[in-house]
Design a protein around this motif. Structure first.
Motif, PDB file in Angstrom:
ATOM      1  N   VAL A 149       0.856  -1.182   0.000  1.00  0.00           N
ATOM      2  CA  VAL A 149       0.000   0.000   0.000  1.00  0.00           C
ATOM      3  C   VAL A 149       0.894   1.235   0.000  1.00  0.00           C
ATOM      4  O   VAL A 149       1.621   1.478   0.948  1.00  0.00           O
ATOM      5  CB  VAL A 149      -0.932   0.010   1.224  1.00  0.00           C
ATOM      6  N   LEU A 150       0.830   1.988  -1.088  1.00  0.00           N
ATOM      7  CA  LEU A 150       1.738   3.121  -1.229  1.00  0.00           C
ATOM      8  C   LEU A 150       1.012   4.454  -1.126  1.00  0.00           C
ATOM      9  O   LEU A 150       1.458   5.453  -1.674  1.00  0.00           O
ATOM     10  CB  LEU A 150       2.456   3.029  -2.583  1.00  0.00           C
ATOM     11  N   GLU A 151      -0.125   4.468  -0.458  1.00  0.00           N
ATOM     12  CA  GLU A 151      -0.840   5.725  -0.282  1.00  0.00           C
ATOM     13  C   GLU A 151      -0.150   6.560   0.788  1.00  0.00           C
ATOM     14  O   GLU A 151       0.085   6.082   1.897  1.00  0.00           O
ATOM     15  CB  GLU A 151      -2.292   5.458   0.104  1.00  0.00           C
ATOM     16  N   LEU A 152       0.152   7.813   0.466  1.00  0.00           N
ATOM     17  CA  LEU A 152       0.761   8.709   1.441  1.00  0.00           C
ATOM     18  C   LEU A 152      -0.284   9.117   2.484  1.00  0.00           C
ATOM     19  O   LEU A 152      -1.485   9.091   2.213  1.00  0.00           O
ATOM     20  CB  LEU A 152       1.305   9.954   0.744  1.00  0.00           C
ATOM     21  N   PRO A 153       0.145   9.510   3.664  1.00  0.00           N
ATOM     22  CA  PRO A 153      -0.814   9.992   4.676  1.00  0.00           C
ATOM     23  C   PRO A 153      -1.627  11.168   4.130  1.00  0.00           C
ATOM     24  O   PRO A 153      -1.114  11.993   3.367  1.00  0.00           O
ATOM     25  CB  PRO A 153       0.101  10.431   5.832  1.00  0.00           C
ATOM     26  N   ASP A 154      -2.886  11.239   4.533  1.00  0.00           N
ATOM     27  CA  ASP A 154      -3.771  12.286   4.005  1.00  0.00           C
ATOM     28  C   ASP A 154      -3.219  13.677   4.289  1.00  0.00           C
ATOM     29  O   ASP A 154      -3.313  14.581   3.436  1.00  0.00           O
ATOM     30  CB  ASP A 154      -5.168  12.149   4.625  1.00  0.00           C
ATOM     31  N   GLY A 155      -2.660  13.865   5.480  1.00  0.00           N
ATOM     32  CA  GLY A 155      -2.107  15.179   5.809  1.00  0.00           C
ATOM     33  C   GLY A 155      -0.966  15.569   4.889  1.00  0.00           C
ATOM     34  O   GLY A 155      -0.857  16.728   4.462  1.00  0.00           O
ATOM     35  N   LEU A 156      -0.104  14.611   4.553  1.00  0.00           N
ATOM     36  CA  LEU A 156       1.025  14.897   3.662  1.00  0.00           C
ATOM     37  C   LEU A 156       0.535  15.160   2.246  1.00  0.00           C
ATOM     38  O   LEU A 156       1.060  16.039   1.546  1.00  0.00           O
ATOM     39  CB  LEU A 156       2.012  13.725   3.685  1.00  0.00           C
ATOM     40  N   VAL A 157      -0.455  14.396   1.802  1.00  0.00           N
ATOM     41  CA  VAL A 157      -1.018  14.619   0.466  1.00  0.00           C
ATOM     42  C   VAL A 157      -1.589  16.027   0.364  1.00  0.00           C
ATOM     43  O   VAL A 157      -1.353  16.748  -0.620  1.00  0.00           O
ATOM     44  CB  VAL A 157      -2.114  13.575   0.154  1.00  0.00           C
ATOM     45  N   HIS A 158      -2.324  16.440   1.391  1.00  0.00           N
ATOM     46  CA  HIS A 158      -2.906  17.788   1.406  1.00  0.00           C
ATOM     47  C   HIS A 158      -1.808  18.846   1.425  1.00  0.00           C
ATOM     48  O   HIS A 158      -1.889  19.857   0.715  1.00  0.00           O
ATOM     49  CB  HIS A 158      -3.806  17.921   2.631  1.00  0.00           C
ATOM     50  N   PHE A 159      -0.790  18.622   2.232  1.00  0.00           N
ATOM     51  CA  PHE A 159       0.315  19.577   2.327  1.00  0.00           C
ATOM     52  C   PHE A 159       1.026  19.714   0.985  1.00  0.00           C
ATOM     53  O   PHE A 159       1.331  20.825   0.532  1.00  0.00           O
ATOM     54  CB  PHE A 159       1.286  19.115   3.410  1.00  0.00           C
ATOM     55  N   ARG A 160       1.275  18.599   0.327  1.00  0.00           N
ATOM     56  CA  ARG A 160       1.958  18.657  -0.966  1.00  0.00           C
ATOM     57  C   ARG A 160       1.094  19.335  -2.033  1.00  0.00           C
ATOM     58  O   ARG A 160       1.620  20.054  -2.893  1.00  0.00           O
ATOM     59  CB  ARG A 160       2.343  17.245  -1.423  1.00  0.00           C
ATOM     60  N   MET A 161      -0.208  19.113  -1.985  1.00  0.00           N
ATOM     61  CA  MET A 161      -1.085  19.797  -2.935  1.00  0.00           C
ATOM     62  C   MET A 161      -1.016  21.309  -2.738  1.00  0.00           C
ATOM     63  O   MET A 161      -0.977  22.070  -3.710  1.00  0.00           O
ATOM     64  CB  MET A 161      -2.524  19.307  -2.756  1.00  0.00           C
ATOM     65  N   ASN A 162      -1.001  21.751  -1.489  1.00  0.00           N
ATOM     66  CA  ASN A 162      -0.905  23.182  -1.213  1.00  0.00           C
ATOM     67  C   ASN A 162       0.462  23.742  -1.563  1.00  0.00           C
ATOM     68  O   ASN A 162       0.609  24.958  -1.766  1.00  0.00           O
ATOM     69  CB  ASN A 162      -1.212  23.450   0.259  1.00  0.00           C
ATOM     70  N   LEU A 163       1.470  22.888  -1.621  1.00  0.00           N
ATOM     71  CA  LEU A 163       2.829  23.335  -1.949  1.00  0.00           C
ATOM     72  C   LEU A 163       3.000  23.684  -3.422  1.00  0.00           C
ATOM     73  O   LEU A 163       3.903  24.451  -3.782  1.00  0.00           O
ATOM     74  CB  LEU A 163       3.832  22.232  -1.605  1.00  0.00           C
ATOM     75  N   VAL A 164       2.157  23.122  -4.277  1.00  0.00           N
ATOM     76  CA  VAL A 164       2.376  23.233  -5.721  1.00  0.00           C
ATOM     77  C   VAL A 164       2.467  24.686  -6.165  1.00  0.00           C
ATOM     78  O   VAL A 164       3.433  25.101  -6.819  1.00  0.00           O
ATOM     79  CB  VAL A 164       1.252  22.497  -6.482  1.00  0.00           C
ATOM     80  N   GLU A 165       1.458  25.483  -5.819  1.00  0.00           N
ATOM     81  CA  GLU A 165       1.438  26.876  -6.258  1.00  0.00           C
ATOM     82  C   GLU A 165       2.637  27.641  -5.708  1.00  0.00           C
ATOM     83  O   GLU A 165       3.261  28.444  -6.426  1.00  0.00           O
ATOM     84  CB  GLU A 165       0.134  27.535  -5.812  1.00  0.00           C
ATOM     85  N   LEU A 166       2.983  27.402  -4.445  1.00  0.00           N
ATOM     86  CA  LEU A 166       4.115  28.102  -3.844  1.00  0.00           C
ATOM     87  C   LEU A 166       5.420  27.707  -4.519  1.00  0.00           C
ATOM     88  O   LEU A 166       6.283  28.571  -4.782  1.00  0.00           O
ATOM     89  CB  LEU A 166       4.172  27.796  -2.346  1.00  0.00           C
ATOM     90  N   MET A 167       5.609  26.432  -4.798  1.00  0.00           N
ATOM     91  CA  MET A 167       6.831  25.989  -5.465  1.00  0.00           C
ATOM     92  C   MET A 167       6.998  26.669  -6.821  1.00  0.00           C
ATOM     93  O   MET A 167       8.092  27.100  -7.196  1.00  0.00           O
ATOM     94  CB  MET A 167       6.805  24.464  -5.642  1.00  0.00           C
TER      95      MET A 167
END
Length: 994
Positions: free
Chosen positions: A408-426
């Motif tokens: 099972v390679l699903e990332l933790p929900d909190g990390l997935v959300h954090f990475r999604m929010n990182l996209v625009e900033l990156m």
């Protein structure tokens, strides 16, 4: 007293009885009681007297009954308060004030409910000129002792919230009244702030009592800040305002910290000018509070300060770009918050909006403006580069999550959300510091020796960031050294499946994303093609990264260089395609892979090699079809349902692949002789098998029918004129199968494509007419006699209407003239279907009617001086004369009823105007009209139709003069639209009343 006791007993049963039936009965009784008139008196008595506990000593909790009584009063005030007379309302106000003072010491929830009821009563006093003023006068009577002050604090807390609550169930208070109440409330700001300041200066013996008082003051202040209490206070006096000092002092008390943070955040976001004041206090926030909290690991304080500092900076980015000592201290404090190693990502995530808004603000600065953009970028670039390091650290995956090797390679929900929010900033940071400098932070450099562990968490996070900014980097165009990427590809390609499980599967997936994003640059080096293809081919077979590998393969094939045509690379692609037979991927995923492979194989320069490669790619698909059409085994297959289903699914999948190949070939037509066209050579092999399937009983399967029709449609579009020799057989198969399986409208849709491709060839007109006749005379089409039936068969209606539209639009006029009876039937069916509720059905029907009328008008204009008997023009005029009345009737029905066309009446108007004066408005049913309209409506409509038709004819006959009258933009068209719209609005739903 008897009712009070019953209420108390019912509440006790509802909250504490072990029997559910007893609780239900108690609840029903209480609901009924609330609706009675005596509920006012009983609830008021419970709150203002203490008789209950003397009469019922066994009550578990007296406050439960009183809480229920307060709720009763609040609900009844919301629903019936505006009906109360002045006397009862004044008595109720006094009773609630008495109850508030009585329960000022608690319980807190009870006091809140009483104050909510008080606020609702005051706001429902519509007849009173100044209800807020009256309330404040009443509150003064409570300020004689400490208990009364607690009640006043609670009342002042809930009042602004109730005034601003537009979702309140009290519909008697309009938005305008609430706005007036809000202004009246703010006029009391000085009095309220003075009262709060007095409360902060009072002395208390117990520390617990002191902290509780401070929380109440902060809650009240927060409510008034949200209402805008500081908006009229002089900005010069704000920095030293005693209440602001009280709030900052409360930050150092654990019990009041959260409320103090909320107050300051509201101040920063709502009051312009306060950001500068709060920024001056940044050293206190950072050096005194934040650093201490970081050292002590106090995440509550760190999280609150991160939110506050982010809000300050986000509300005033212009102050931050000045790069003052305070601004840089704020940025440093937020960097420390981002880097704090908490177990979740909430602290770092709360700062992202600030960093993103700051980066966007800097990027948006005018180079010639008052602020030196280059200087600002030079200062903040180093800060953002430091931020990149901190964010990459926080975005890392915890390897322990995957140590169980469960796959099972699903990332933790909190990390997935954090990475999604990182996209625009990156992306913003990459643009700010420039792509080359940003990418340099992400490259891995030289890989460590074999005996040194590789920091895979860091590698994976950098791959994630590199993929996120790919669009900006590629747009910049400055290619970076991709050797480290290829080294990683080569390294992971040598690992076993077991080695690539767990967290390494995540690394592999992230690497695949990077390969896909930068495939244009990676494929530029011939040496990269083979290892990259092998890497992607191996990944497609693994569930956790198959989607990423398929997407990367497609992009790689789109960006490929000529080296991709080397035999070894082509063999790898064929191997991938052949391996799909065992994977049973979803059709959409399989289409992505087959499309990518076909795009390469279909563009091989050597035609013979191209055909052989494509034939190999489709060999398994041909085998699946041959198994199905093996007549010897047909009956045995049917006797084994599992095997039979497997054969059907395999054949449908094979047809799907064949269609994909034909679709790709249609995009790359050869320049040589048609005999060398791989499409033709593949068709010679494919059609005999497809024809056998079409003429078999297998076509009763809807999936197989849809796949066969799709493959045939794509083959037709790919083969072009070379398909003509098969036209009779194809049309016969399509029409015959539709008559046999009339719930499969895919045959009609495929026939539409045939008409579109070949209808200009008049010598095949008899075939087109025969096909049209078979479709029209099918029982399912002939049965479209009402809007209800049309709604039950929306796919059939759309398919048939689109076929008829294509037939009328594309076929020569001689063919149309020979189809008069079929056109009349289809015209009649379309007139019925335009009244359907289903939007697709109605629009398809009206589109066909519009197409028919426009083609007819064009022919009339061409032959306006000589209409020959038996010509299409003559037949069309006769058809309209016979069916025009029914068409107008149905269109009016559609406009007046609840059909889909009533929601697109402007489009209907356009179509009606196209018909012109030839339609008989006199045909409107009498029941559609209001008294007297039968004499007045017809002349008005005829004049409007004549004007719109004149505009339309003028637009069609004008040469070299551009106008848009054909789309109802002329004077006549606008008049007609207005008349029909007014008629529809005044008569809508008349049919439902008949």
């Amino acid at each position: 007293m008897e009712l009070q006791i019953k209420v108390a007993q019912a509440v006790q049963v509802l909250n504490h009885d072990a029997q559910s039936c007893n609780r239900v009965a108690a609840n029903q009784w209480l609901v009924q009681f609330q609706q009675t008139g005596c509920a006012w008196e009983v609830a008021t008595s419970i709150l203002t007297t203490d008789h209950l506990h003397r009469h019922i000593p066994s009550l578990v909790s007296n406050s439960e009954v009183e809480f229920f009584a307060a709720q009763i009063l609040k609900r009844k005030i919301h629903s019936e308060g505006h009906y109360l007379q002045s006397g009862p309302k004044h008595a109720l106000l006094n009773a609630l004030l008495l109850a508030a003072k009585r329960f000022s010491a608690g319980p807190p929830q009870l006091l809140t409910q009483i104050c909510l009821a008080l606020a609702a009563l005051i706001l429902s006093s519509v007849d009173d000129k100044k209800p807020i003023e009256q309330l404040f006068y009443s509150l003064q009577t409570l300020q004689n002792d400490d208990d009364g002050n607690v009640a006043v604090l609670e009342m002042l807390t809930v009042l602004p919230e109730e005034v601003a609550d537009t979702r309140s169930t009290d519909s008697s208070i309009s938005l305008f009244q609430r706005s007036q109440y809000g202004q009246e409330l703010l006029s009391r700001t000085p009095m309220v702030l003075e009262f709060l300041l007095e409360q902060t200066l009072k002395k208390y013996n117990g520390i617990v009592q002191l902290h509780e008082r401070d929380r109440k003051i902060l809650r009240c202040l927060l409510s008034w800040v949200r209402a805008g209490c500081f908006s009229d206070i002089s900005q010069d006096s704000l920095p030293t305002h005693p209440l602001l000092n009280f709030v900052f002092n409360s930050l150092q008390v654990s019990s009041s910290f959260d409320l103090a943070i909320e107050v300051l955040i509201e101040l920063a976001s709502r009051h312009e000018g306060l950001q500068q004041i709060l920024l001056y206090r940044i050293h206190f926030l950072k050096d005194v509070l934040l650093l201490s909290a970081i050292n002590n690991g106090d995440e509550k304080v760190i999280s609150g300060l991160a939110c506050l500092m982010s809000e300050i900076g986000q509300a005033a980015p212009s102050l931050i770009v000045e790069a003052s000592v305070e601004a840089l201290a704020l940025a440093d404090g937020l960097l420390r918050c981002v880097g704090y190693p908490s177990e979740d990502w909430e602290i770092a995530d709360s700062t992202l909006q600030f960093w993103s808004s700051l980066a966007s603000y800097i990027l948006g600065l005018d180079a010639s403006g008052a602020v030196d953009k280059k200087h600002v970028e030079a200062i903040f670039s180093s800060i953002f580069l430091t931020l990149v390091d901190a964010l990459l650290l926080r975005a890392q995956v915890d390897e322990a999550t995957f140590n169980d090797r469960s796959g099972v390679l699903e990332l933790p929900d909190g990390l997935v959300h954090f990475r999604m929010n990182l996209v625009e900033l990156m992306v913003d940071m990459c643009q700010l510091v420039r792509p080359p400098r940003f990418v340099q932070k992400l490259l891995f450099g030289a890989w460590p020796p074999a005996n040194v562990p590789i920091p895979w968490k860091e590698v994976e996070t950098k791959l994630f960031a590199l993929n996120v900014v790919s669009e900006v980097v590629l747009l910049e165009g400055q290619m970076f050294d991709i050797s480290s990427i290829m080294q990683l590809v080569t390294m992971l390609s040598t690992w076993s499946v077991d080695d690539l499980s767990g967290f390494m599967g995540v690394v592999r997936r992230s690497l695949t994303d990077v390969v896909g994003s930068y495939s244009k640059w990676i494929s530029a080096s011939p040496a990269n093609s083979r290892p990259l293809l092998l890497f992607l081919a191996a990944g497609i077979s693994e569930n956790h990264c198959s989607t990423a590998c398929m997407s990367a393969l497609r992009r790689f094939c789109e960006e490929s260089s000529p080296v991709i045509y080397e035999p070894a690379n082509l063999e790898i692609l064929l191997w991938v395609g052949e391996a799909l037979e065992k994977r049973h991927l979803p059709l959409d995923d399989e289409e992505e892979v087959i499309s990518a492979i076909s795009s390469i194989l279909g563009s091989v320069p050597n035609e013979e090699l191209k055909y052989n490669l494509l034939a190999r790619l489709l060999s398994s698909s041909y085998d699946a079809l041959r198994k199905l059409i093996n007549e010897d085994g047909e009956h045995s297959y049917r006797q084994n349902p599992a095997t039979y289903t497997q054969l059907l699914n395999g054949a449908a999948r094979g047809l799907h692949r064949i269609g994909i190949v034909f679709a790709q070939l249609a995009m790359s037509k050869p320049n040589g002789p048609a005999t060398d066209d791989p499409s033709i050579r593949l068709l010679r092999v494919f059609w005999p098998m497809l024809e056998k399937i079409f003429r078999s009983e297998y076509m009763e399967n809807s999936n197989l029918s849809a796949a066969a029709c799709r493959a045939l449609s794509l083959a037709i579009q790919s083969s072009g004129q070379q398909f003509l020799v098969l036209l009779p057989s194809v049309l016969d198969c399509l029409s015959t199968n539709f008559l046999a399986f009339q719930n499969h409208e895919c045959y009609i849709r495929t026939a539409s494509i045939v008409i579109e491709e070949f209808s200009h060839m008049e010598e095949y007109g008899h075939l087109f007419i025969r096909t049209f006749e078979r479709f029209t005379q099918a029982a399912s089409v002939m049965g479209l006699n009402s809007s209800y039936i049309c709604d039950q068969e929306p796919d059939l209606v759309e398919a048939y209407a689109n076929f008829a539209s294509m037939f009328v639009r594309s076929c020569p006029k001689q063919v149309l003239a020979a189809s008069g009876s079929l056109l009349e039937i289809s015209f009649q069916k379309a007139a019925i279907c335009c009244t359907a509720m289903h939007r697709g059905s109605a629009l398809a029907a009206i589109s066909y009617l519009s197409c028919f009328l426009e083609v007819t008008l064009d022919v009339m204009l061409e032959s306006i001086n000589s209409v020959l008997e038996g010509s299409y023009c003559c037949i069309a005029i006769q058809l309209i004369a016979r069916r025009g009345e029914g068409l107008v009737s149905n269109i009016v029905y559609a406009l007046l009823g609840v059909s889909a066309m009533s929601r697109v009446s402007s489009q209907v108007c356009n179509r009606v105007a196209t018909i012109g004066c030839d339609l008989q408005v006199h045909g409107l049913p009498v029941e559609y009209l209001k008294p007297g309209q039968d004499d007045t409506l017809v002349p008005v409509w005829l004049d409007a139709l004549a004007g719109a038709a004149a505009d339309y004819l003028d637009s069609k006959s004008s040469k070299g003069v551009k106008n848009n009258y054909g789309h109802m933009q002329g004077k006549g068209g606008r008049v007609l639209k207005r008349i029909i719209r007014e008629f529809a609005d005044s008569h809508r739903c008349a049919l439902t009343q008949i």
